[in-house]
Design a protein around this motif. Structure first.
Motif, short mmCIF file in Angstrom:
data_model
loop_
_atom_site.label_atom_id
_atom_site.label_comp_id
_atom_site.label_asym_id
_atom_site.label_seq_id
_atom_site.Cartn_x
_atom_site.Cartn_y
_atom_site.Cartn_z
N TYR A 586 0.83 -1.20 0.00
CA TYR A 586 0.00 0.00 0.00
C TYR A 586 0.87 1.26 0.00
CZ TYR A 586 -2.84 3.74 2.01
OH TYR A 586 -3.44 4.95 2.27
N ARG A 587 1.94 1.25 0.83
CA ARG A 587 2.81 2.42 0.95
C ARG A 587 3.64 2.63 -0.32
NH1 ARG A 587 4.00 4.56 5.97
NH2 ARG A 587 5.10 6.08 4.64
N ARG A 588 4.00 1.55 -1.00
CA ARG A 588 4.92 1.67 -2.14
C ARG A 588 4.20 1.55 -3.49
NH1 ARG A 588 9.89 2.22 -1.18
NH2 ARG A 588 10.57 1.43 -3.22
N TRP A 589 2.87 1.48 -3.45
CA TRP A 589 2.10 1.25 -4.67
C TRP A 589 2.43 2.28 -5.76
CZ3 TRP A 589 -0.53 -2.73 -6.45
CH2 TRP A 589 -1.40 -2.56 -7.53
N MET A 590 2.47 3.55 -5.43
CA MET A 590 2.69 4.59 -6.42
C MET A 590 4.12 4.62 -6.92
SD MET A 590 -0.31 5.62 -6.69
CE MET A 590 0.02 6.89 -7.90
N LYS A 591 5.06 4.00 -6.17
CA LYS A 591 6.46 4.00 -6.58
C LYS A 591 6.81 2.83 -7.50
CE LYS A 591 7.93 6.40 -2.39
NZ LYS A 591 8.79 6.35 -1.19
N ILE A 592 5.87 1.90 -7.64
CA ILE A 592 6.11 0.75 -8.52
C ILE A 592 5.70 1.16 -9.93
CG2 ILE A 592 5.54 -1.65 -9.02
CD1 ILE A 592 4.90 -1.97 -6.03
N GLY A 593 6.69 1.21 -10.82
CA GLY A 593 6.43 1.76 -12.14
C GLY A 593 5.75 0.81 -13.11
N LYS A 594 6.09 -0.45 -13.04
CA LYS A 594 5.59 -1.40 -14.04
C LYS A 594 4.25 -1.99 -13.61
CE LYS A 594 10.16 -2.53 -15.81
NZ LYS A 594 11.16 -3.59 -16.06
N LYS A 595 3.30 -1.94 -14.54
CA LYS A 595 1.94 -2.40 -14.24
C LYS A 595 1.89 -3.90 -13.93
CE LYS A 595 -2.78 -2.12 -16.03
NZ LYS A 595 -3.64 -1.67 -17.16
N TRP A 596 2.66 -4.70 -14.67
CA TRP A 596 2.60 -6.15 -14.47
C TRP A 596 3.13 -6.54 -13.09
CZ3 TRP A 596 6.80 -9.24 -13.50
CH2 TRP A 596 8.07 -8.72 -13.78
N ILE A 597 4.08 -5.76 -12.57
CA ILE A 597 4.60 -6.03 -11.22
C ILE A 597 3.52 -5.72 -10.20
CG2 ILE A 597 6.29 -5.35 -9.49
CD1 ILE A 597 8.30 -4.93 -11.70
N LYS A 598 2.79 -4.61 -10.43
CA LYS A 598 1.68 -4.27 -9.52
C LYS A 598 0.64 -5.39 -9.50
CE LYS A 598 1.67 0.80 -9.58
NZ LYS A 598 0.86 1.99 -9.88
N ILE A 599 0.30 -5.88 -10.68
CA ILE A 599 -0.73 -6.94 -10.77
C ILE A 599 -0.25 -8.20 -10.05
CG2 ILE A 599 -1.93 -8.49 -12.35
CD1 ILE A 599 -1.97 -6.18 -14.37
N ALA A 600 1.02 -8.57 -10.27
CA ALA A 600 1.57 -9.78 -9.64
C ALA A 600 1.59 -9.64 -8.12
CB ALA A 600 2.98 -10.05 -10.16
N LEU A 601 2.02 -8.50 -7.62
CA LEU A 601 2.09 -8.29 -6.17
C LEU A 601 0.69 -8.20 -5.56
CD1 LEU A 601 5.04 -5.72 -5.95
CD2 LEU A 601 5.07 -8.14 -5.31
N ALA A 602 -0.24 -7.56 -6.29
CA ALA A 602 -1.62 -7.47 -5.78
C ALA A 602 -2.25 -8.86 -5.72
CB ALA A 602 -2.44 -6.54 -6.68
N PHE A 603 -2.01 -9.68 -6.75
CA PHE A 603 -2.51 -11.05 -6.76
C PHE A 603 -2.01 -11.81 -5.54
CE2 PHE A 603 -1.72 -15.52 -7.66
CZ PHE A 603 -2.94 -15.96 -8.15
N ASN A 604 -0.71 -11.74 -5.31
CA ASN A 604 -0.14 -12.44 -4.17
C ASN A 604 -0.74 -11.96 -2.86
OD1 ASN A 604 1.53 -13.79 -5.93
ND2 ASN A 604 3.38 -13.47 -4.71
N THR A 605 -0.82 -10.67 -2.69
CA THR A 605 -1.29 -10.11 -1.43
C THR A 605 -2.74 -10.48 -1.15
OG1 THR A 605 0.22 -8.24 -1.65
CG2 THR A 605 -1.62 -7.98 -0.12
N ILE A 606 -3.60 -10.38 -2.16
CA ILE A 606 -5.03 -10.66 -1.98
C ILE A 606 -5.26 -12.11 -1.58
CG2 ILE A 606 -7.24 -10.87 -3.20
CD1 ILE A 606 -6.38 -8.36 -4.83
N PHE A 607 -4.64 -13.03 -2.31
CA PHE A 607 -4.94 -14.44 -2.07
C PHE A 607 -4.19 -15.02 -0.88
CE2 PHE A 607 -6.32 -13.88 -6.50
CZ PHE A 607 -7.65 -14.24 -6.31
N LEU A 608 -3.03 -14.45 -0.56
CA LEU A 608 -2.38 -14.85 0.69
C LEU A 608 -3.18 -14.33 1.88
CD1 LEU A 608 1.43 -14.36 -0.05
CD2 LEU A 608 0.24 -16.50 0.43
N PHE A 609 -3.72 -13.14 1.73
CA PHE A 609 -4.54 -12.59 2.81
C PHE A 609 -5.80 -13.45 3.02
CE2 PHE A 609 -7.37 -9.52 4.90
CZ PHE A 609 -6.51 -9.06 5.90
N TYR A 610 -6.34 -13.96 1.91
CA TYR A 610 -7.50 -14.87 2.04
C TYR A 610 -7.12 -16.11 2.84
CZ TYR A 610 -10.98 -18.39 0.95
OH TYR A 610 -11.93 -19.37 1.08
#
Length: 628
Positions: A586-610
């Motif tokens: 959440y803190r570093r979201w805007m500093k991550i430049g590449k969209k595919w990295i954001k998607i990969a990290l968001a995928f991991n975070t959402i489903f690990l949190f589940y």
């Protein structure tokens, strides 16, 4: 006067002993070539299966064929197993306690349908259906009360001071909640038998173990059988072992949980032979239980399946096993600290045996050799079948959810992954998909009762409950109810996605560590995948440690120590690490430049949190094991 009484009692004991000796014919195995061949086969099995020692009782209605042992009771002292080596038979105790209850019933002091609340209102239990479906004695005997099995911190008594009375029952009260209407389905519950021990005490006005000695053990001449309520080792006891990495490791001896009525029995081959011979020869003159009483113990009374006609399952302290290909056998098994025990019998065919090994092993290879010997002159039965009515069965095809785990905390996943599908009808067969490529053909025996292909007795039934909902009872005492598959598929999918996310986090970490060392990415960016990776590793290590500790060092789960704290901390760390990774993302979201990295990290975070939420809801995260 006192001398006359003493003389009379001595004479009476002599007469009873002579009668018992007359009834028991001991065959001399040393001169029996067949028995010697059997023992040689068993000796080979011991070597192959890494079994230090084995207690053996083999009995027919006309006498005891063998009563003794093979191998070592104590490897360090080189003490051999013999007819008087005592083995802890663990859950075989339940059969003896059930016989104690049946004795009280035969005396008119108790009834199977007596309500637990009426007999012992002081016992703390919860049953949401008590007004319409109360917990009864028969439900405790047949494990159909809906109570959970013993919780991990209550499995053993490390204080070596026997627990007694109502305090012993209250010590395991965390299991006393009915999870479904009592009498609907079976789920193995050790604490239910602790309650039965307490009921024996309350009605007989003496400790349950003393009642069983007076009414069961002494009349049968079982002088070497006792109930170990303290866990203090004795020279006559076989020592339990765990075999791993080529080494036998001796395991500790514990006192049983609660009052011991579920697991405290200790006996030897000589006494078990007497007991089994009684089961095969009991008649109307028996001074324990009559044949009709034993017949009653072999009936399943309370399950929904039994009320629809299926008699395979857990009856009064004993179960019916369909795996022998010539005759059905019923009995019980037990598993303690490095000691595994089985007793099996068929009263109609007049055969029985008891075995106990002092190692954590599967006794099936031993039992198979003995059963082949006992049934060598028995022909396999001619089996019939009945064609299925397609119109009647067709509406019952579909997905069935598994609904009766022994423990809701540790086996919640079975409700998600343990289901089955009734696929189709083929003549007299119902095709069932058990998952993982296991397809069974169930052969119809009539009235929607089936036997598994290869079995000789029915063990499955398909029917409807009192509310008209289809159910499936089979594969042991498994209970399944027809349910929509979509919600189950959704849960499975989310769990699989969570596991994929865990795997990807580890892959990202392996790739990210050298990149961080080369300063290609920042340490903070590495932590986005490193933290959940470490959390998953800690969780799996802790879960494995829990299983290993439960198998060989149960006392470490009963109080706060480095092992129990490590299990708690490792599981908790998964939740903390995933939460921290989510916060960092959440803190570093805007500093991550590449969209595919954001998607990969968001995928991991959402489903690990589940996964973390799922584990936390079901008590795998954040609950100290020593308080369970």
């Amino acid at each position: 006067m006192r001398t006359n009484i003493t003389t009379f009692l001595a004479l009476l004991f002599t007469v009873l002993s002579c009668n018992l000796s007359k009834a028991l014919t001991h065959h001399d195995s040393s001169s029996d070539p067949e028995m010697q061949r059997l023992l040689k086969k068993l000796d080979t099995v011991l070597d192959k299966e890494h079994i230090p020692g084995l207690m053996i009782s083999i009995v027919r209605k006309d006498g005891i064929l063998f009563s003794g042992g093979l191998g070592y009771a104590d490897l360090e002292q080189k003490i051999m197993v013999n007819a008087n080596t005592q083995f802890h038979l663990a859950s075989v105790t339940k059969f003896f306690v059930a016989m104690g209850i049946q004795i009280l019933i035969s005396e008119g002091r108790l009834d199977l349908n007596d309500r637990l609340h009426d007999i012992a209102p002081e016992i703390p239990f919860t049953n949401p259906w008590e007004s319409t479906n109360p917990v009864r004695i028969v439900h405790l005997l047949e494990h159909t009360s809906g109570f959970e099995d013993i919780h991990v911190s209550k499995m053993v008594n490390i204080e070596r001071i026997p627990q007694k009375g109502i305090d012993a029952i209250r010590s395991v009260k965390s299991s006393f909640t009915s999870r479904w209407k009592p009498g609907e389905r079976a789920s193995y519950s050790n604490p239910g038998y602790n309650i039965l021990g307490y009921i024996i005490e309350k009605i007989s006005k003496r400790p349950w173990n003393e009642f069983l000695k007076l009414k069961l053990l002494n009349p049968l001449g079982m002088q070497h059988t006792t109930f170990d309520l303290s866990g203090n080792s004795q020279v006559s006891f076989a020592k339990g072992y765990d075999f791993s990495a080529g080494i036998f490791r001796p395991l500790p001896l514990y006192g049983p949980s609660s009052n011991g009525a579920s697991s405290a029995l200790v006996s030897d081959a000589s006494d078990m032979s007497r007991f089994l011979h009684y089961l095969l020869t009991a008649d109307e003159n028996s001074n324990v239980l009559k044949p009709e009483d034993l017949d009653e113990m072999e009936k399943v009374h309370s399950t929904l399946a039994s009320k629809r006609g299926l008699q395979t399952g857990y009856a009064l302290g004993n179960d019916l096993f369909p795996n022998n290909k010539k005759i059905p056998l019923r009995g019980h098994n037990g598993k303690g600290e490095g000691i595994v025990s089985w007793i099996f019998f068929n009263r109609q065919k007049g055969i029985a045996y008891a075995i106990s090994a002092n190692a954590n092993v599967n006794l099936y290879p031993v039992s198979r050799v003995i059963e082949e010997y006992l049934t060598q002159d028995v022909s396999a039965p001619t089996l019939s079948s009945v064609e299925l009515d397609g119109h009647e069965i067709e509406p019952m095809l579909g997905y069935y959810q598994f609904l009766n785990p022994k423990n809701e905390r540790w086996e919640f996943h079975k409700r998600i992954f343990g289901g089955i599908r009734l696929l189709s009808i083929a003549g007299d067969k119902l095709i069932v998909d058990r998952g993982h490529g296991r397809i069974d053909s169930l052969i119809h025996m009539g009235n929607k009762i089936f036997r598994v292909k290869g079995d000789i007795i029915p063990s499955v039934i398909v029917g409807t409950d009192d509310d008209g909902r289809p159910f499936f009872h089979g594969y042991g005492n498994g209970f399944y109810r027809k349910a929509p598959y979509a919600p189950i598929l959704l849960q499975k999918t989310l769990i699989y996605l969570g596991l994929i996310a865990a795997l990807l986090s580890m892959i990202y970490t392996v790739v990210g560590i050298p990149m961080a060392l080369l300063r290609k990415i920042s340490l903070m960016d590495l932590c986005l995948v490193l933290l959940p990776s470490l959390g998953m590793i800690a969780f799996f290590v802790s879960f494995r440690l829990l299983g290993k500790t439960e198998a060989v060092s149960k006392e470490l789960l009963t109080y706060m120590n480095m092992t129990s704290i490590s299990i708690f901390a490792g599981m908790l760390f998964l939740g903390i690490s995933v939460a921290l990774a989510a916060y960092l993302l959440y803190r570093r979201w805007m500093k991550i430049g590449k969209k595919w990295i954001k998607i990969a990290l968001a995928f991991n975070t959402i489903f690990l949190f589940y996964l973390v939420v799922l584990f936390a809801v079901h008590g795998w995260i954040g609950v100290p094991v020593w308080l369970m």
